[in-house]
Design an enzyme around this catalytic site. Structure first.
Site, PDB file in Angstrom:
ATOM      1  N   HIS A  63       0.875  -1.178   0.000  1.00  0.00           N
ATOM      2  CA  HIS A  63       0.000   0.000   0.000  1.00  0.00           C
ATOM      3  C   HIS A  63       0.911   1.227   0.000  1.00  0.00           C
ATOM      4  O   HIS A  63       2.017   1.181   0.555  1.00  0.00           O
ATOM      5  CB  HIS A  63      -0.817  -0.052   1.298  1.00  0.00           C
ATOM      6  CG  HIS A  63      -1.892   0.964   1.433  1.00  0.00           C
ATOM      7  ND1 HIS A  63      -1.647   2.258   1.805  1.00  0.00           N
ATOM      8  CD2 HIS A  63      -3.228   0.874   1.267  1.00  0.00           C
ATOM      9  CE1 HIS A  63      -2.799   2.918   1.870  1.00  0.00           C
ATOM     10  NE2 HIS A  63      -3.772   2.106   1.538  1.00  0.00           N
ATOM     11  N   ASP A 109       3.282  -4.362   8.258  1.00  0.00           N
ATOM     12  CA  ASP A 109       2.042  -3.610   8.122  1.00  0.00           C
ATOM     13  C   ASP A 109       0.897  -4.619   8.239  1.00  0.00           C
ATOM     14  O   ASP A 109       0.668  -5.415   7.329  1.00  0.00           O
ATOM     15  CB  ASP A 109       2.062  -2.911   6.754  1.00  0.00           C
ATOM     16  CG  ASP A 109       0.717  -2.317   6.371  1.00  0.00           C
ATOM     17  OD1 ASP A 109      -0.281  -2.562   7.082  1.00  0.00           O
ATOM     18  OD2 ASP A 109       0.666  -1.610   5.350  1.00  0.00           O
ATOM     19  N   GLN A 165      -4.202  -5.268   6.944  1.00  0.00           N
ATOM     20  CA  GLN A 165      -5.132  -6.220   6.341  1.00  0.00           C
ATOM     21  C   GLN A 165      -5.133  -7.583   7.020  1.00  0.00           C
ATOM     22  O   GLN A 165      -6.021  -8.392   6.778  1.00  0.00           O
ATOM     23  CB  GLN A 165      -4.793  -6.408   4.845  1.00  0.00           C
ATOM     24  CG  GLN A 165      -5.045  -5.186   4.007  1.00  0.00           C
ATOM     25  CD  GLN A 165      -6.522  -4.772   3.981  1.00  0.00           C
ATOM     26  OE1 GLN A 165      -7.420  -5.596   4.162  1.00  0.00           O
ATOM     27  NE2 GLN A 165      -6.765  -3.494   3.776  1.00  0.00           N
ATOM     28  N   LYS A 215     -10.445  -1.303  10.517  1.00  0.00           N
ATOM     29  CA  LYS A 215     -10.559  -2.477   9.648  1.00  0.00           C
ATOM     30  C   LYS A 215     -10.946  -3.707  10.450  1.00  0.00           C
ATOM     31  O   LYS A 215     -11.058  -4.805   9.926  1.00  0.00           O
ATOM     32  CB  LYS A 215      -9.239  -2.718   8.916  1.00  0.00           C
ATOM     33  CG  LYS A 215      -8.849  -1.518   8.045  1.00  0.00           C
ATOM     34  CD  LYS A 215      -7.894  -1.877   6.982  1.00  0.00           C
ATOM     35  CE  LYS A 215      -7.236  -0.666   6.359  1.00  0.00           C
ATOM     36  NZ  LYS A 215      -7.937  -0.202   5.163  1.00  0.00           N
ATOM     37  N   CYS A 255      -4.710   2.273  -3.671  1.00  0.00           N
ATOM     38  CA  CYS A 255      -3.483   2.826  -3.069  1.00  0.00           C
ATOM     39  C   CYS A 255      -2.317   1.865  -3.246  1.00  0.00           C
ATOM     40  O   CYS A 255      -1.468   1.719  -2.349  1.00  0.00           O
ATOM     41  CB  CYS A 255      -3.665   3.150  -1.583  1.00  0.00           C
ATOM     42  SG  CYS A 255      -4.885   4.403  -1.278  1.00  0.00           S
TER      43      CYS A 255
HETATM   44  N1  PMP Z   1      -1.560  -0.693   4.671  1.00  0.00           N
HETATM   45  C1  PMP Z   1      -2.485  -1.478   4.122  1.00  0.00           C
HETATM   46  C2  PMP Z   1      -2.088  -2.841   3.630  1.00  0.00           C
HETATM   47  C3  PMP Z   1      -3.804  -1.030   4.031  1.00  0.00           C
HETATM   48  O1  PMP Z   1      -4.728  -1.804   3.477  1.00  0.00           O
HETATM   49  C4  PMP Z   1      -4.131   0.257   4.525  1.00  0.00           C
HETATM   50  C5  PMP Z   1      -5.542   0.797   4.420  1.00  0.00           C
HETATM   51  N2  PMP Z   1      -6.145   0.598   3.181  1.00  0.00           N
HETATM   52  C6  PMP Z   1      -3.124   1.028   5.097  1.00  0.00           C
HETATM   53  C7  PMP Z   1      -1.848   0.523   5.150  1.00  0.00           C
HETATM   54  C8  PMP Z   1      -3.393   2.384   5.657  1.00  0.00           C
HETATM   55  O2  PMP Z   1      -4.265   2.290   6.744  1.00  0.00           O
HETATM   56  P1  PMP Z   1      -4.895   3.618   7.389  1.00  0.00           P
HETATM   57  O3  PMP Z   1      -5.496   4.371   6.244  1.00  0.00           O
HETATM   58  O4  PMP Z   1      -5.919   3.087   8.342  1.00  0.00           O
HETATM   59  O5  PMP Z   1      -3.797   4.350   8.041  1.00  0.00           O
END
Ligand code: PMP
Length: 404
Positions: free
Chosen positions: A121, A198, A201, A224, A362
Site C-alpha cells: 500500500h 504492516d 489487512q 478495519k 493505493c
Molecule cells: N496498509 C495497508 C495494507 C492497508 O490496506 C491500509 C488501508 N487501506 C493502510 C496501510 C493504511 O491504513 P490507514 O489508512 O488506516 O492508516
C-alpha cells in the site's frame, strides 16, 4: 456455534438499503462495519465519562484514564506483546509507519539499504521514500510474480550487511496475498536488520503473536477490525522504542520542560504527544473483545468458505480475470471484466446496493505490474453471506451485459 444470521443482527448498518436495494457491503478491506457492542461503548464514553486523561485529579478523568489504559492492556494481550508500554496508540497504520520512518532518520546514513515489497500500500512506500530522501539510504524492492506472490528467493539475495530495515505487509490489500513474514523476519534478523510488518489487512482475519514472530514493529488500524476510524496501534519491541526519538513534541510526552532542555516521558507516552483519541482507544479495545468473542479461527474458516465460493462463481463468468491467485490468500478478490473499466462495473453494482472498491487501491505499483488502471475489489468479512455473493455475481453479469 457460528451463526451468521445472529452475527448480522449485531451490525445495524447491514439492515439498511442503498439505492432502494438491501445493502451488500463488500468493501471490508477499506473499512469494516461496527457492531452495536462497539457503538454502545462509544455512546457510553461521551454520555458518561468524557474527560481528558492522565491529567486531572477529578473522578471523570481518572475513569477515562483507567478505561484507556485498560484498552492498551487488551491490545497487549491480543497481540501477545511482552509489555503494555510496547503498545503505542496511533491514529492508524499510516501514523504508525510514519512514526517509525521518522525515528530511523537519525539511525540511517548514505550506503544503508532498506527493503520494501512490490505488494505494498502507498502508506508503506511513501514514508520510506521520504526517509531515503532525508538520509541518503537506498530503497530496494522485493519483486512479485503473476500470481501476486513475493519472489522470496530474490528477497534473500537483496539482503546484505547494508540492510538496516525491511517493511512488508502481512497481507496485501489489493490482492489478499498472505506474505511469508515468518521467513522474512528470520532472514532479515540474520543480517541485523529490523522488520516492520504492516498488519492493516491481516488483523481483521488473523491474531498475530508478536513475540512468536519476533517482529520488531507491527502496525494496525482499528477501523478495519470492527473499531472506529482515526485509531490504531503500533507495537514496537521495548529496545527499539527506547532507541527511536519521539515523533511529535507536545503535552503528555515530556518528563520536564525548561527553555534550556526538555526530557521525555517514559514509554509509551514518549510517542503519544497531545490529547489522543480517547474514545477511539477504548472502542478499539471493545472491538477486539467483540472479534475475540467470535474467535479468529472461526472467522478465518468462515471467510475462507466465502472466498472459495465467490472465486468459483466469479470464474464461471467468461472474460473475467482475477488478479492475485496465490493459494495463500484471505477473503479479497480483485478482478476485471475484459475491456471494461472497473469504475463502470463499480457504478452499476452500487445502483444494485452492492458496495465494492474500484481503482488502484493505493497500490499503483501492483496495477502497473499487471498493466491495468485498477480493479474491482470485493472483500468479505465474517458477517457476509453466500446469498450476498450470489447478488454480486448476478450484478457482475448484469454489468457485463450492459457494458460489453
Ligand atoms: N496498509 C495497508 C495494507 C492497508 O490496506 C491500509 C488501508 N487501506 C493502510 C496501510 C493504511 O491504513 P490507514 O489508512 O488506516 O492508516
Amino acid at each position: 456455534m457460528f451463526n451468521v444470521d445472529d452475527i448480522r443482527k449485531d451490525f445495524p448498518i447491514l439492515s439498511r438499503k442503498v439505492n432502494g436495494k438491501p445493502l451488500v457491503y463488500f468493501d471490508n478491506a477499506a473499512t469494516s462495519q461496527t457492531p452495536q457492542q462497539v457503538i454502545d461503548v462509544i455512546v457510553d464514553y461521551y454520555s458518561n465519562y468524557n474527560a481528558n486523561i492522565h491529567r486531572g485529579v477529578h473522578s471523570l478523568s481518572q475513569e477515562a484514564t483507567d478505561k484507556y489504559e485498560h484498552a492498551r492492556q487488551k491490545i497487549q494481550k491480543h497481540f501477545n506483546a511482552k509489555h503494555a508500554h510496547e503498545i503505542i496508540f496511533t491514529s492508524g497504520t499510516t501514523h504508525g509507519i510514519n512514526l517509525v520512518a521518522n525515528g530511523f532518520s537519525s539511525l540511517l546514513k548514505k550506503g544503508d539499504e532498506i527493503i520494501v515489497s512490490a505488494l505494498e500500500h502507498h502508506s508503506n512506500i511513501v514514508p520510506w521514500q521520504m526517509l531515503c530522501e532525508r538520509t541518503g539510504a537506498t530503497l530496494k524492492v522485493i519483486p512479485m510474480n503473476q500470481d501476486g506472490e513475493l519472489i522470496i528467493s530474490d528477497f534473500d539475495n537483496l539482503l546484505s550487511d547494508n540492510t538496516k530495515l525491511v517493511f512488508v505487509n502481512h497481507i496485501s490489500n489489493a490482492l489478499g496475498t498472505i506474505n511469508p513474514i515468518e521467513h522474512i523476519i528470520k532472514q532479515a534478523h540474520l543480517y541485523g536488520a529490523a522488520v516492520l510488518i504492516d498488519g492493516a489487512q491481516s488483523c481483521p482475519h488473523i491474531k498475530p503473536d508478536v513475540q512468536a514472530l519476533d517482529v520488531d514493529f507491527y502496525v494496525a488500524s482499528a477501523h478495519k477490525m470492527c473499531g472506529p476510524t482515526g485509531q490504531g496501534m503500533l507495537y514496537g519491541k521495548e529496545s527499539w522504542l527506547k532507541k527511536l526519538p519521539p515523533y511529535q513534541g507536545g503535552g503528555e510526552m515530556i518528563a520536564e520542560v525548561t527553555f534550556e532542555k526538555t526530557t521525555y516521558a517514559d514509554l509509551p507516552h514518549k510517542f503519544e504527544a497531545g490529547t489522543p483519541n480517547i474514545c477511539g482507544g477504548i472502542a478499539f479495545g471493545a472491538a477486539l473483545d467483540y472479534m475475540n468473542s467470535i474467535g479468529f479461527d472461526t472467522i478465518a474458516q468462515y471467510e475462507n468458505e466465502l472466498l472459495e465460493y465467490a472465486t468459483q462463481e466469479l470464474l464461471n463468468i467468461d472474460e473475467l480475470t482475477i488478479y492475485g491467485t496465490s493459494q495463500q490468500k484471505t477473503s479479497v478478490i480483485s478482478f476485471n471484466l475484459d475491456g471494461i473499466h472497473p469504475y463502470d462495473v463499480g457504478t452499476i453494482l452500487d445502483k444494485l446496493g452492492i458496495a465494492v472498491r474500484t481503482g488502484h487501491h493505493c497500490a499503483q505499483p501492483i496495477m502497473d505490474f499487471y498493466c491495468i488502471p485498477g480493479t474491482v475489489r470485493a472483500s468479505f468479512a465474517f458477517y457476509n453471506t453466500k446469498a450476498e455473493i450470489d447478488a454480486l455475481v448476478a450484478g457482475v453479469k448484469k454489468a457485463k451485459m450492459m457494458l460489453a
